[in-house]
Design a protein around this motif. Structure first.
Motif, PDB file in Angstrom:
ATOM      1  N   ALA A  71       0.568  -1.555  -0.002  1.00  0.00           N
ATOM      2  CA  ALA A  71       0.109  -0.365  -0.251  1.00  0.00           C
ATOM      3  C   ALA A  71       1.075   1.316   0.128  1.00  0.00           C
ATOM      4  CB  ALA A  71      -1.354   0.044   1.084  1.00  0.00           C
ATOM      5  N   ALA A  72       1.702   1.198   0.780  1.00  0.00           N
ATOM      6  CA  ALA A  72       2.926   2.558   0.523  1.00  0.00           C
ATOM      7  C   ALA A  72       3.882   2.364  -0.508  1.00  0.00           C
ATOM      8  CB  ALA A  72       3.749   2.050   1.999  1.00  0.00           C
ATOM      9  N   GLY A  73       3.254   1.282  -1.711  1.00  0.00           N
ATOM     10  CA  GLY A  73       4.385   1.237  -2.516  1.00  0.00           C
ATOM     11  C   GLY A  73       5.441   0.577  -3.316  1.00  0.00           C
ATOM     12  N   ILE A  74       6.011  -0.388  -1.625  1.00  0.00           N
ATOM     13  CA  ILE A  74       6.830  -1.292  -1.414  1.00  0.00           C
ATOM     14  C   ILE A  74       6.701  -2.588  -2.161  1.00  0.00           C
ATOM     15  CG2 ILE A  74       8.633  -1.466  -0.249  1.00  0.00           C
ATOM     16  CD1 ILE A  74       8.245   0.755   1.438  1.00  0.00           C
ATOM     17  N   ALA A  75       7.445  -2.812  -3.047  1.00  0.00           N
ATOM     18  CA  ALA A  75       7.454  -4.291  -3.657  1.00  0.00           C
ATOM     19  C   ALA A  75       7.721  -5.529  -2.519  1.00  0.00           C
ATOM     20  CB  ALA A  75       7.686  -3.853  -5.037  1.00  0.00           C
ATOM     21  N   ASN A 106      13.572  -2.000  -3.964  1.00  0.00           N
ATOM     22  CA  ASN A 106      12.739  -0.407  -3.778  1.00  0.00           C
ATOM     23  C   ASN A 106      13.246   0.268  -3.658  1.00  0.00           C
ATOM     24  OD1 ASN A 106       9.691  -1.756  -4.030  1.00  0.00           O
ATOM     25  ND2 ASN A 106      11.348  -3.302  -2.379  1.00  0.00           N
ATOM     26  N   GLU A 107      14.552   0.231  -3.514  1.00  0.00           N
ATOM     27  CA  GLU A 107      15.892   1.896  -3.514  1.00  0.00           C
ATOM     28  C   GLU A 107      15.051   2.700  -2.003  1.00  0.00           C
ATOM     29  OE1 GLU A 107      15.409   3.675  -7.178  1.00  0.00           O
ATOM     30  OE2 GLU A 107      16.813   2.837  -8.207  1.00  0.00           O
ATOM     31  N   ARG A 108      14.999   1.937  -1.159  1.00  0.00           N
ATOM     32  CA  ARG A 108      14.336   2.405  -0.251  1.00  0.00           C
ATOM     33  C   ARG A 108      15.425   2.244   1.134  1.00  0.00           C
ATOM     34  NH1 ARG A 108       9.019   3.648   0.354  1.00  0.00           N
ATOM     35  NH2 ARG A 108       8.280   4.406  -1.858  1.00  0.00           N
ATOM     36  N   THR A 109      15.410   3.272   1.997  1.00  0.00           N
ATOM     37  CA  THR A 109      16.514   2.737   3.397  1.00  0.00           C
ATOM     38  C   THR A 109      15.269   1.414   4.414  1.00  0.00           C
ATOM     39  OG1 THR A 109      15.581   3.708   4.786  1.00  0.00           O
ATOM     40  CG2 THR A 109      17.370   4.941   3.934  1.00  0.00           C
ATOM     41  N   ALA A 132       9.339   2.696   8.719  1.00  0.00           N
ATOM     42  CA  ALA A 132       8.330   3.252   9.363  1.00  0.00           C
ATOM     43  C   ALA A 132       6.974   2.777   8.402  1.00  0.00           C
ATOM     44  CB  ALA A 132       8.941   5.230   8.473  1.00  0.00           C
ATOM     45  N   ALA A 133       6.919   1.632   6.880  1.00  0.00           N
ATOM     46  CA  ALA A 133       5.437   1.873   5.853  1.00  0.00           C
ATOM     47  C   ALA A 133       4.793   1.177   7.096  1.00  0.00           C
ATOM     48  CB  ALA A 133       6.429   1.794   4.333  1.00  0.00           C
ATOM     49  N   ILE A 134       5.352  -0.049   7.605  1.00  0.00           N
ATOM     50  CA  ILE A 134       4.920  -0.751   8.258  1.00  0.00           C
ATOM     51  C   ILE A 134       3.837   0.152   9.944  1.00  0.00           C
ATOM     52  CG2 ILE A 134       4.581  -2.662   9.934  1.00  0.00           C
ATOM     53  CD1 ILE A 134       7.333  -3.660   7.746  1.00  0.00           C
ATOM     54  N   THR A 135       5.147   0.390  10.542  1.00  0.00           N
ATOM     55  CA  THR A 135       4.333   0.802  11.557  1.00  0.00           C
ATOM     56  C   THR A 135       3.231   2.189  11.346  1.00  0.00           C
ATOM     57  OG1 THR A 135       6.399   2.485  11.624  1.00  0.00           O
ATOM     58  CG2 THR A 135       6.569   0.452  13.084  1.00  0.00           C
ATOM     59  N   LYS A 136       3.317   2.741  10.503  1.00  0.00           N
ATOM     60  CA  LYS A 136       2.603   3.420  10.219  1.00  0.00           C
ATOM     61  C   LYS A 136       1.300   3.406   9.788  1.00  0.00           C
ATOM     62  CE  LYS A 136       1.407   7.709   6.504  1.00  0.00           C
ATOM     63  NZ  LYS A 136       1.673   7.871   5.577  1.00  0.00           N
ATOM     64  N   GLN A 137       1.517   2.008   9.216  1.00  0.00           N
ATOM     65  CA  GLN A 137      -0.186   1.114   8.973  1.00  0.00           C
ATOM     66  C   GLN A 137      -0.975   0.830   9.961  1.00  0.00           C
ATOM     67  OE1 GLN A 137      -1.391   1.656   5.847  1.00  0.00           O
ATOM     68  NE2 GLN A 137      -3.769   0.118   7.031  1.00  0.00           N
ATOM     69  N   PHE A 138       0.417   0.696  10.738  1.00  0.00           N
ATOM     70  CA  PHE A 138      -0.404  -0.810  12.442  1.00  0.00           C
ATOM     71  C   PHE A 138       0.647   0.032  13.750  1.00  0.00           C
ATOM     72  CE2 PHE A 138       0.095  -4.074   8.997  1.00  0.00           C
ATOM     73  CZ  PHE A 138      -1.889  -4.191   9.043  1.00  0.00           C
ATOM     74  N   PRO A 139       0.427   1.136  13.990  1.00  0.00           N
ATOM     75  CA  PRO A 139       0.340   2.555  15.011  1.00  0.00           C
ATOM     76  C   PRO A 139       1.473   1.613  16.380  1.00  0.00           C
ATOM     77  CG  PRO A 139      -1.654   3.341  14.343  1.00  0.00           C
ATOM     78  CD  PRO A 139      -1.235   2.137  13.340  1.00  0.00           C
ATOM     79  N   GLU A 140      -0.289   1.050  17.122  1.00  0.00           N
ATOM     80  CA  GLU A 140      -0.570  -0.341  18.192  1.00  0.00           C
ATOM     81  C   GLU A 140       0.205  -1.738  18.020  1.00  0.00           C
ATOM     82  OE1 GLU A 140      -1.657   2.407  20.055  1.00  0.00           O
ATOM     83  OE2 GLU A 140      -2.415   3.607  19.501  1.00  0.00           O
ATOM     84  N   ALA A 141       0.046  -1.240  16.806  1.00  0.00           N
ATOM     85  CA  ALA A 141       1.306  -3.337  17.387  1.00  0.00           C
ATOM     86  C   ALA A 141       2.420  -3.384  17.141  1.00  0.00           C
ATOM     87  CB  ALA A 141       1.288  -3.240  15.327  1.00  0.00           C
ATOM     88  N   GLY A 142       2.940  -4.058  18.043  1.00  0.00           N
ATOM     89  CA  GLY A 142       4.486  -4.389  18.714  1.00  0.00           C
ATOM     90  C   GLY A 142       4.684  -5.441  19.947  1.00  0.00           C
ATOM     91  N   PRO A 143       5.747  -6.003  19.400  1.00  0.00           N
ATOM     92  CA  PRO A 143       6.372  -6.517  20.672  1.00  0.00           C
ATOM     93  C   PRO A 143       5.754  -6.174  22.162  1.00  0.00           C
ATOM     94  CG  PRO A 143       8.650  -5.370  19.764  1.00  0.00           C
ATOM     95  CD  PRO A 143       6.640  -4.909  19.809  1.00  0.00           C
ATOM     96  N   ALA A 144       6.144  -7.329  23.011  1.00  0.00           N
ATOM     97  CA  ALA A 144       5.270  -7.588  24.518  1.00  0.00           C
ATOM     98  C   ALA A 144       6.523  -6.148  25.202  1.00  0.00           C
ATOM     99  CB  ALA A 144       5.399  -8.454  25.807  1.00  0.00           C
ATOM    100  N   ALA A 145       5.912  -4.922  25.471  1.00  0.00           N
ATOM    101  CA  ALA A 145       7.363  -4.313  26.073  1.00  0.00           C
ATOM    102  C   ALA A 145       6.616  -4.144  27.311  1.00  0.00           C
ATOM    103  CB  ALA A 145       7.267  -2.567  25.185  1.00  0.00           C
ATOM    104  N   ASP A 146       7.959  -3.979  28.219  1.00  0.00           N
ATOM    105  CA  ASP A 146       6.906  -3.841  29.775  1.00  0.00           C
ATOM    106  C   ASP A 146       7.779  -2.689  30.403  1.00  0.00           C
ATOM    107  OD1 ASP A 146       9.816  -4.137  29.491  1.00  0.00           O
ATOM    108  OD2 ASP A 146       9.565  -5.828  31.235  1.00  0.00           O
TER     109      ASP A 146
END
Length: 229
Positions: free
Chosen positions: A167-171, A186-189, A195-209
């Motif tokens: 969806a962010a144009g990254i194949a 994709n000539e990206r960093t 950032a493309a993933i976290t923008k789509q899923f801002p609440e997702a993440g590992p089990a932080a404590d």
């Protein structure tokens, strides 16, 4: 009716002091953040983050009240320190003792001298007694994880991660491709891919404590004196 500023300040300091005592006691024995979240841990109907808010804001207003109290009572305070020929009370030795004791507490806390170290160790022991959340496996802590590994770390389906990237144009060729490989193709960093993933899923993440564990698996102790406050 006259408003007594000094009386108000003293009462306000007393109330915030009690709030600090209660919140300090609760947070001292509270479990680490992820455990508190998973178990629905509460005290007096308040969750851990609410107690932390009380503690932080109570401390801030206690400082402000203390400054106001000092300003209103500056002549009396100064008389404790300034030496006068006919002064009934001269507290130079007491001032020195207070400064030295304060310095010992500060240095002992920073340098982990006993018994200050024991207080922190007991604090950590009590927190750990509630249980600890699962840590990411070494594979999930890889500096260049695959899409599959990253999706497991973020508790997402691999297809959802692939969809977010596309969806962010990254194949993405497949879920076994690494972020580094995807970025290069994709000539990206790698940071842009993440950032493309976290923008789509801002609440997702590992089990932080509350020890600062994020997408990259890093760690750091937070505010409050114990890992996960």
């Amino acid at each position: 009716m006259r408003f007594h500023t000094k009386g108000f300040t003293s009462l306000f300091l007393a109330i915030t002091f009690v709030a600090l005592i209660l919140s300090s006691a609760v947070l001292y024995v509270a479990p680490r953040c992820r455990v508190a979240e998973q178990t629905g841990w509460t005290v007096a109907g308040l969750e851990k983050d609410q107690w932390e808010s009380i503690h932080i804001n109570g401390g801030l207003f206690f400082i402000l009240g203390g400054v106001l109290h000092l300003v209103l009572n500056w002549p009396v305070f100064w008389s404790y320190i300034k030496k006068r020929r006919h002064a009934a009370l001269n507290l130079r030795r007491e001032l020195l003792a207070a400064v030295v004791l304060g310095g010992v507490v500060l240095a002992g806390s920073v340098l982990a001298w006993p018994p200050f170290r024991s207080v922190v160790e007991l604090h950590d022991h009590i927190k750990d007694s509630w249980g600890r959340p699962p840590r990411p496996t070494p594979a999930l802590q890889s500096a260049d994880p695959t899409v599959q590994e990253l999706s497991e770390q973020m508790h997402l389906a691999a297809d959802d991660v692939v969809g977010a990237l596309e969806a962010a144009g990254i194949a993405v060729s497949d879920s076994n491709a690494t972020l580094g490989r995807i970025a290069e193709t994709n000539e990206r960093t790698p940071e842009e891919v993440r950032a493309a993933i976290t923008k789509q899923f801002p609440e997702a993440g590992p089990a932080a404590d509350c020890e600062g564990r994020g997408l990259g698996g890093g760690g750091g102790r937070g505010l409050g004196g114990g890992g996960g406050r």
